[in-house]
Design a protein around this motif. Structure first.
Motif, PDB file in Angstrom:
ATOM      1  N   TYR A 281     -24.864   2.585 -16.055  1.00 16.59           N
ATOM      2  CA  TYR A 281     -24.383   3.378 -17.189  1.00 16.59           C
ATOM      3  C   TYR A 281     -23.292   2.666 -17.979  1.00 16.59           C
ATOM      4  CZ  TYR A 281     -27.236   7.171 -15.429  1.00 16.59           C
ATOM      5  OH  TYR A 281     -28.305   7.944 -15.022  1.00 16.59           O
ATOM      6  N   ILE A 282     -22.452   1.886 -17.313  1.00 13.45           N
ATOM      7  CA  ILE A 282     -21.455   1.099 -18.050  1.00 13.45           C
ATOM      8  C   ILE A 282     -22.160   0.077 -18.936  1.00 13.45           C
ATOM      9  CG2 ILE A 282     -19.657  -0.657 -17.798  1.00 13.45           C
ATOM     10  CD1 ILE A 282     -18.671   0.889 -15.350  1.00 13.45           C
ATOM     11  N   LEU A 283     -23.146  -0.612 -18.380  1.00 16.58           N
ATOM     12  CA  LEU A 283     -23.881  -1.598 -19.166  1.00 16.58           C
ATOM     13  C   LEU A 283     -24.716  -0.937 -20.251  1.00 16.58           C
ATOM     14  CD1 LEU A 283     -24.930  -4.011 -16.288  1.00 16.58           C
ATOM     15  CD2 LEU A 283     -23.312  -4.497 -18.145  1.00 16.58           C
ATOM     16  N   ALA A 284     -25.200   0.274 -19.996  1.00 15.83           N
ATOM     17  CA  ALA A 284     -25.922   1.007 -21.041  1.00 15.83           C
ATOM     18  C   ALA A 284     -24.994   1.267 -22.227  1.00 15.83           C
ATOM     19  CB  ALA A 284     -26.469   2.324 -20.492  1.00 15.83           C
ATOM     20  N   ALA A 285     -23.792   1.730 -21.950  1.00 16.87           N
ATOM     21  CA  ALA A 285     -22.843   1.981 -23.039  1.00 16.87           C
ATOM     22  C   ALA A 285     -22.526   0.686 -23.784  1.00 16.87           C
ATOM     23  CB  ALA A 285     -21.564   2.607 -22.475  1.00 16.87           C
ATOM     24  N   GLN A 286     -22.323  -0.391 -23.033  1.00 15.94           N
ATOM     25  CA  GLN A 286     -22.026  -1.686 -23.668  1.00 15.94           C
ATOM     26  C   GLN A 286     -23.185  -2.135 -24.548  1.00 15.94           C
ATOM     27  OE1 GLN A 286     -23.629  -4.726 -22.974  1.00 15.94           O
ATOM     28  NE2 GLN A 286     -22.203  -6.185 -23.903  1.00 15.94           N
ATOM     29  N   ARG A 287     -24.420  -2.016 -24.035  1.00 14.46           N
ATOM     30  CA  ARG A 287     -25.581  -2.472 -24.803  1.00 14.46           C
ATOM     31  C   ARG A 287     -25.796  -1.616 -26.053  1.00 14.46           C
ATOM     32  NH1 ARG A 287     -30.168  -5.568 -24.544  1.00 14.46           N
ATOM     33  NH2 ARG A 287     -32.044  -4.708 -25.529  1.00 14.46           N
ATOM     34  N   HIS A 288     -25.649  -0.315 -25.934  1.00 16.87           N
ATOM     35  CA  HIS A 288     -25.869   0.540 -27.100  1.00 16.87           C
ATOM     36  C   HIS A 288     -24.798   0.306 -28.164  1.00 16.87           C
ATOM     37  CE1 HIS A 288     -28.967   2.158 -24.698  1.00 16.87           C
ATOM     38  NE2 HIS A 288     -28.227   2.971 -23.977  1.00 16.87           N
ATOM     39  N   ALA A 289     -23.570   0.034 -27.743  1.00 13.35           N
ATOM     40  CA  ALA A 289     -22.525  -0.326 -28.709  1.00 13.35           C
ATOM     41  C   ALA A 289     -22.897  -1.630 -29.424  1.00 13.35           C
ATOM     42  CB  ALA A 289     -21.177  -0.462 -27.994  1.00 13.35           C
ATOM     43  N   LYS A 290     -23.351  -2.592 -28.648  1.00 10.04           N
ATOM     44  CA  LYS A 290     -23.785  -3.867 -29.229  1.00 10.04           C
ATOM     45  C   LYS A 290     -24.917  -3.662 -30.230  1.00 10.04           C
ATOM     46  CE  LYS A 290     -26.733  -6.371 -26.899  1.00 10.04           C
ATOM     47  NZ  LYS A 290     -27.377  -7.313 -25.949  1.00 10.04           N
ATOM     48  N   VAL A 291     -25.931  -2.908 -29.820  1.00  9.18           N
ATOM     49  CA  VAL A 291     -27.120  -2.750 -30.659  1.00  9.18           C
ATOM     50  C   VAL A 291     -26.800  -1.990 -31.942  1.00  9.18           C
ATOM     51  CG1 VAL A 291     -29.420  -1.723 -30.762  1.00  9.18           C
ATOM     52  CG2 VAL A 291     -28.710  -2.994 -28.741  1.00  9.18           C
ATOM     53  N   ALA A 292     -25.902  -1.006 -31.869  1.00  2.00           N
ATOM     54  CA  ALA A 292     -25.488  -0.312 -33.091  1.00  2.00           C
ATOM     55  C   ALA A 292     -24.921  -1.307 -34.101  1.00  2.00           C
ATOM     56  CB  ALA A 292     -24.462   0.772 -32.766  1.00  2.00           C
ATOM     57  N   GLY A 293     -24.135  -2.261 -33.605  1.00  2.00           N
ATOM     58  CA  GLY A 293     -23.605  -3.292 -34.491  1.00  2.00           C
ATOM     59  C   GLY A 293     -24.676  -4.247 -34.981  1.00  2.00           C
ATOM     60  N   ILE A 294     -25.584  -4.643 -34.095  1.00  2.00           N
ATOM     61  CA  ILE A 294     -26.636  -5.585 -34.470  1.00  2.00           C
ATOM     62  C   ILE A 294     -27.540  -4.994 -35.542  1.00  2.00           C
ATOM     63  CG2 ILE A 294     -28.763  -6.683 -33.663  1.00  2.00           C
ATOM     64  CD1 ILE A 294     -27.341  -7.288 -31.047  1.00  2.00           C
ATOM     65  N   PHE A 295     -27.933  -3.736 -35.388  1.00  2.00           N
ATOM     66  CA  PHE A 295     -28.844  -3.131 -36.363  1.00  2.00           C
ATOM     67  C   PHE A 295     -28.178  -3.001 -37.737  1.00  2.00           C
ATOM     68  CE2 PHE A 295     -31.715  -0.803 -33.053  1.00  2.00           C
ATOM     69  CZ  PHE A 295     -32.255  -2.033 -32.705  1.00  2.00           C
ATOM     70  N   LEU A 296     -26.863  -2.715 -37.781  1.00  2.00           N
ATOM     71  CA  LEU A 296     -26.152  -2.722 -39.062  1.00  2.00           C
ATOM     72  C   LEU A 296     -26.088  -4.129 -39.633  1.00  2.00           C
ATOM     73  CD1 LEU A 296     -24.679  -0.549 -40.809  1.00  2.00           C
ATOM     74  CD2 LEU A 296     -25.337   0.242 -38.552  1.00  2.00           C
ATOM     75  N   ARG A 297     -25.849  -5.102 -38.765  1.00  2.00           N
ATOM     76  CA  ARG A 297     -25.769  -6.490 -39.230  1.00  2.00           C
ATOM     77  C   ARG A 297     -27.101  -6.965 -39.788  1.00  2.00           C
ATOM     78  NH1 ARG A 297     -24.213 -10.928 -34.848  1.00  2.00           N
ATOM     79  NH2 ARG A 297     -26.411 -10.586 -34.257  1.00  2.00           N
ATOM     80  N   LEU A 298     -28.194  -6.618 -39.119  1.00  2.00           N
ATOM     81  CA  LEU A 298     -29.515  -7.013 -39.606  1.00  2.00           C
ATOM     82  C   LEU A 298     -29.780  -6.459 -40.999  1.00  2.00           C
ATOM     83  CD1 LEU A 298     -31.584  -6.619 -36.332  1.00  2.00           C
ATOM     84  CD2 LEU A 298     -31.336  -8.731 -37.648  1.00  2.00           C
ATOM     85  N   SER A 299     -29.280  -5.273 -41.262  1.00  2.00           N
ATOM     86  CA  SER A 299     -29.433  -4.694 -42.595  1.00  2.00           C
ATOM     87  C   SER A 299     -28.496  -5.347 -43.601  1.00  2.00           C
ATOM     88  CB  SER A 299     -29.163  -3.188 -42.539  1.00  2.00           C
ATOM     89  OG  SER A 299     -29.088  -2.636 -43.837  1.00  2.00           O
ATOM     90  N   ARG A 300     -27.215  -5.362 -43.310  1.00  2.00           N
ATOM     91  CA  ARG A 300     -26.215  -5.793 -44.301  1.00  2.00           C
ATOM     92  C   ARG A 300     -26.224  -7.294 -44.534  1.00  2.00           C
ATOM     93  NH1 ARG A 300     -27.229  -0.769 -44.804  1.00  2.00           N
ATOM     94  NH2 ARG A 300     -25.461   0.680 -44.724  1.00  2.00           N
ATOM     95  N   ARG A 301     -26.380  -8.058 -43.475  1.00  2.00           N
ATOM     96  CA  ARG A 301     -26.345  -9.519 -43.623  1.00  2.00           C
ATOM     97  C   ARG A 301     -27.705 -10.104 -43.951  1.00  2.00           C
ATOM     98  NH1 ARG A 301     -25.217 -13.092 -38.414  1.00  2.00           N
ATOM     99  NH2 ARG A 301     -27.470 -12.703 -38.223  1.00  2.00           N
ATOM    100  N   ASP A 302     -28.764  -9.556 -43.294  1.00  2.70           N
ATOM    101  CA  ASP A 302     -30.084 -10.167 -43.379  1.00  2.70           C
ATOM    102  C   ASP A 302     -31.083  -9.370 -44.207  1.00  2.70           C
ATOM    103  OD1 ASP A 302     -29.021 -12.032 -41.600  1.00  2.70           O
ATOM    104  OD2 ASP A 302     -29.681 -10.898 -39.858  1.00  2.70           O
ATOM    105  N   GLY A 303     -30.678  -8.184 -44.682  1.00  2.17           N
ATOM    106  CA  GLY A 303     -31.566  -7.391 -45.521  1.00  2.17           C
ATOM    107  C   GLY A 303     -32.730  -6.759 -44.794  1.00  2.17           C
ATOM    108  N   LYS A 304     -32.631  -6.607 -43.464  1.00  7.03           N
ATOM    109  CA  LYS A 304     -33.724  -6.046 -42.669  1.00  7.03           C
ATOM    110  C   LYS A 304     -33.412  -4.592 -42.352  1.00  7.03           C
ATOM    111  CE  LYS A 304     -34.932 -10.567 -40.746  1.00  7.03           C
ATOM    112  NZ  LYS A 304     -35.116 -11.372 -39.530  1.00  7.03           N
TER     113      LYS A 304
END
Length: 356
Positions: A281-304
């Motif tokens: 569950y600790i790693l789940a929280a860490q991964r979901h925090a990471k992915v929330a950032g990655i998905f925003l980055r893919l949109s804002r930086r890469d236009g995806k």
């Protein structure tokens, strides 16, 4: 994120054939493979490119193209061969040139778990096979016998910080991001202090249905083909089990997560289940925090922008994991600093969307 997205649909099979040129053609010629008859496969979240040819002297094959001397290329080759030596199914590498970033590899076809699930295959059976793969890997005495870094505090923190770098600025536009980032990281360092010390096994890190493929001509755990493992590190047993059971891109049927955990525990009765679940569950929280950032980055930086549709699910999973892990202080901090974060729905990139 790599081979999986190219194999998620049949689109590439209908694209026009092309003739490769330059160093790609020369690389193929050295192995007696023609430059004609290739199809470029759709791009994904990575910078790699893939070309498919069903008629080579090696059988169906993919040409993987990365940057010259790309670190991920060496890791892909090393970890892929390591997985094969452990009796698991990674694409066979027919030839490779690290100086060019080119490899001719086995084509596992398009039968990814994602495609099979969309076609109505038995969800539980596919996921159970994936759990069997992880139990096989985790029990192997040579699982850690590959030279890759540890999944310790610094990579874990770097990933968790993607939320403060990309998600937080949009979820709370008037936030003091310097102060937020410092407090957020300090809370994560405390939360991760135990799990960051784990050196249990090879962690594939993107172990989910987009990166798994059914190989009907093999038996046992080898029936599950493994894709996209070049970011593998040595870390906790729990990470890949969590990545499979709490997928950022799809909702699992009710009760399937607990069923998969029980199957894993049944296969590995020697485990301390309480300790494992705390890591989970600790790693789940860490991964979901990471992915929330990655998905925003893919949109804002890469236009995806296509990744934005998954953010509500990721935030639900993050909220649930924070509670299950007992990370109350971190949860309260997010509630105070980013009020309404659970319901945040980012708008599409105003610069337009790039197909992904």
């Amino acid at each position: 994120m790599g081979l999986h997205a190219q194999r998620n649909s049949q689109e590439g099979l209908h694209d026009p054939m092309i003739t490769l040129s330059g160093q790609n053609a020369a690389f193929l010629a050295n192995m007696g493979v023609k430059a004609e008859g290739w199809r470029q496969l759709p791009a994904d979240a990575s910078s790699r490119r893939y070309y498919r040819n069903s008629e080579t002297p090696f059988g169906p094959a993919l040409l993987m193209v990365t940057g010259a001397e790309a670190p991920e290329f060496k890791a892909y080759v090393q970890i892929g061969r390591h997985l094969e030596n452990l009796g698991l199914s990674a694409p066979q590498i027919y030839a490779e040139d690290a100086s060019l970033g080119l490899a001719l590899i086995e084509d596992f076809s398009d039968q990814t778990y994602t495609k099979l699930l969309n076609d109505g295959w038995d969800e539980a059976a596919l996921y159970e096979l994936a759990i069997d793969v992880l139990a096989t890997l985790h029990e192997h005495p040579k699982a850690t016998g590959v030279v890759v870094p540890f999944y310790d505090m610094e990579p874990l923190i770097k990933e968790a910080n993607l939320l403060s770098e990309w998600f937080a600025p949009e979820a709370q536009r008037d936030a003091n991001l310097v102060t937020f980032g410092a407090q957020y990281e300090a809370l994560w360092r405390d939360a991760l202090s135990d799990v960051a010390a784990r050196q249990d096994t090879l962690v594939l890190r993107d172990f989910h249905v987009d990166n798994l493929i059914l190989l009907n001509d093999r038996s046992g755990a080898a029936c599950c083909g493994l894709l996209d493992f070049q970011d593998g590190l040595i870390g906790s047993f729990a990470y890949d089990v969590m990545s499979l059971a709490q997928d950022a891109r799809r909702d699992l049927s009710d009760g399937l997560e607990s069923h998969l955990l029980q199957r894993y525990f049944n296969l590995r009765p020697e485990l301390d289940q309480k300790s494992f679940l705390q890591d989970f569950y600790i790693l789940a929280a860490q991964r979901h925090a990471k992915v929330a950032g990655i998905f925003l980055r893919l949109s804002r930086r890469d236009g995806k922008d296509t990744y934005l549709r998954h953010i509500p699910r990721v935030l639900r999973l993050l909220d649930r994991a924070l509670h299950a892990a007992g990370l109350d202080e971190l949860k309260e901090f997010l509630d105070t600093s980013l009020p309404g974060w659970r319901d945040f729905k980012p708008a599409p990139n105003p610069k337009g969307t790039i197909n992904s």
